[in-house]
Design a protein around this motif. Structure first.
Motif, PDB file in Angstrom:
ATOM      1  N   PRO A 175       0.975  -1.325  -0.107  1.00 58.19           N
ATOM      2  CA  PRO A 175      -0.135   0.117  -0.025  1.00 58.19           C
ATOM      3  C   PRO A 175       0.852   1.003  -0.159  1.00 58.19           C
ATOM      4  CG  PRO A 175      -0.825  -1.604   1.668  1.00 58.19           C
ATOM      5  CD  PRO A 175       0.447  -2.188   1.082  1.00 58.19           C
ATOM      6  N   PHE A 178       2.627   1.572  -3.542  1.00 54.88           N
ATOM      7  CA  PHE A 178       1.783   2.044  -4.547  1.00 54.88           C
ATOM      8  C   PHE A 178       1.173   3.421  -4.369  1.00 54.88           C
ATOM      9  CE2 PHE A 178       0.112  -2.411  -4.923  1.00 54.88           C
ATOM     10  CZ  PHE A 178       0.653  -2.647  -6.417  1.00 54.88           C
ATOM     11  N   THR A 179       1.148   3.852  -2.953  1.00 52.04           N
ATOM     12  CA  THR A 179       0.982   5.409  -2.825  1.00 52.04           C
ATOM     13  C   THR A 179       2.059   6.236  -3.617  1.00 52.04           C
ATOM     14  OG1 THR A 179      -0.290   4.903  -0.695  1.00 52.04           O
ATOM     15  CG2 THR A 179       0.663   7.112  -1.121  1.00 52.04           C
ATOM     16  N   TYR A 182       1.835   6.217  -7.251  1.00 48.59           N
ATOM     17  CA  TYR A 182       0.699   7.140  -7.511  1.00 48.59           C
ATOM     18  C   TYR A 182       1.019   8.605  -7.492  1.00 48.59           C
ATOM     19  CZ  TYR A 182      -3.767   9.637  -6.415  1.00 48.59           C
ATOM     20  OH  TYR A 182      -4.643  10.713  -6.333  1.00 48.59           O
ATOM     21  N   ARG A 240      -5.324   4.301  -9.769  1.00 50.64           N
ATOM     22  CA  ARG A 240      -6.253   3.630  -9.109  1.00 50.64           C
ATOM     23  C   ARG A 240      -6.501   2.343  -9.005  1.00 50.64           C
ATOM     24  NH1 ARG A 240      -4.433   5.615  -4.327  1.00 50.64           N
ATOM     25  NH2 ARG A 240      -5.344   8.066  -3.917  1.00 50.64           N
ATOM     26  N   GLU A 243      -3.591  -0.015  -9.163  1.00 49.01           N
ATOM     27  CA  GLU A 243      -3.332  -0.655  -7.832  1.00 49.01           C
ATOM     28  C   GLU A 243      -4.429  -1.562  -7.160  1.00 49.01           C
ATOM     29  OE1 GLU A 243      -3.349   1.438  -3.467  1.00 49.01           O
ATOM     30  OE2 GLU A 243      -3.783   2.823  -5.186  1.00 49.01           O
ATOM     31  N   ARG A 244      -5.552  -1.549  -7.551  1.00 46.64           N
ATOM     32  CA  ARG A 244      -6.465  -2.454  -7.041  1.00 46.64           C
ATOM     33  C   ARG A 244      -6.213  -4.054  -8.008  1.00 46.64           C
ATOM     34  NH1 ARG A 244     -10.315   1.930  -7.543  1.00 46.64           N
ATOM     35  NH2 ARG A 244     -10.851   1.295  -9.444  1.00 46.64           N
ATOM     36  N   GLN A 247      -2.945  -5.279  -6.533  1.00 53.54           N
ATOM     37  CA  GLN A 247      -2.979  -5.749  -4.978  1.00 53.54           C
ATOM     38  C   GLN A 247      -3.626  -7.214  -5.253  1.00 53.54           C
ATOM     39  OE1 GLN A 247      -4.988  -2.482  -3.073  1.00 53.54           O
ATOM     40  NE2 GLN A 247      -2.809  -1.960  -1.801  1.00 53.54           N
TER      41      GLN A 247
END
Length: 253
Positions: A175, A178-179, A182, A240, A243-244, A247
């Motif tokens: 997480p 990925f932040t 992003y 986003r 990312e989903r 994950q």
């Protein structure tokens, strides 16, 4: 029904602003030569799209943006792993990086322009710096702050360092990583416009804004701003979504 209404609440303010803009133009509330109507902006948009000017400018900007992001994110992931996984690496490189990240991004432009000129290479270097810092910070923080109980479980099961990294540390840090990616993507897009505006050379959507301001064409300036906002929103949505997906994919291993 209520959920559907909530989903469209975000459109309220833009629609009110658009309506006020149209009314002000329709009833001549402003006599300034710099005031343009929504119809003028729409006509300019149609012309820019039909003539191909938009696609040339947008293609050049996106090529620089993605090149700079790829370089900055790659270096950022590598440096973030060194800072987050190695105490020695953090002692050796951490103080220098912490000093480096305090320097304003735009403060590098004079140095970059002297070293690399005003062309695409200078702009890509600038965008790489924009993407580098958030990726390094979030990657290092994510790897450094893995919960101790997870590491204890890995130690009890006799995981090797590689197994501990791939099966415990990376999933726990995803997480945060990925932040960073992003933020790096968004910052590099914002920096693309700044680079094109300050390093004036070649095509780009930033140069479209410059052309509009130099010729007092507010319709072209507003059109460029709308394009920048739309592309930023699309990049945000794609980041986003990626990312989903990643994950979920990593969670199946």
């Amino acid at each position: 029904m209520e959920a559907g209404v909530k989903a469209y609440r975000g459109w309220l303010l833009p629609l009110v602003a658009l309506g006020a803009w149209w009314l002000a133009s329709e009833y001549g509330w402003s006599r300034s030569g710099l005031w343009v109507s929504p119809q003028q902006v729409l006509a300019t948009a149609i012309h820019e799209v039909a003539s191909g000017h938009l696609w040339v400018a947008l293609g050049a900007s996106l090529a620089r943006d993605l090149s700079g992001f790829a370089i900055g994110a790659g270096l950022g992931l590598a440096l973030g792993c060194v800072l987050g996984l190695s105490a020695l690496g953090n002692r050796l490189l951490g103080p220098s990086f912490n000093t480096f990240k305090q320097v304003s991004l735009f403060a590098w432009i004079p140095l970059i322009s002297v070293w690399f000129g005003l062309g695409d290479v200078a702009k890509v270097v600038f965008l790489s710096l924009a993407a580098l810092v958030p990726v390094v910070v979030n990657t290092a923080d994510g790897l450094r702050n893995v919960p101790l109980p997870l590491l204890e479980v890995a130690r009890v099961y006799g995981y090797s360092r590689w197994q501990s990294l791939t099966l415990v540390r990376l999933p726990a840090a995803l997480p945060s990583i990925f932040t960073g990616l992003y933020l790096g993507l968004i910052y590099s897009w914002l920096a693309t416009i700044g680079a094109e505006y300050l390093l004036v050379s070649g095509e780009g959507i930033g140069n479209t804004l410059i052309d509009g301001s130099e010729h007092f064409r507010m319709d072209l300036v507003l059109f460029g701003m709308l394009v920048i906002g739309t592309v930023g929103w699309l990049l945000n949505s794609l980041a986003r979504l990626a990312e989903r997906r990643l994950q979920r994919l990593y969670g199946t291993f």
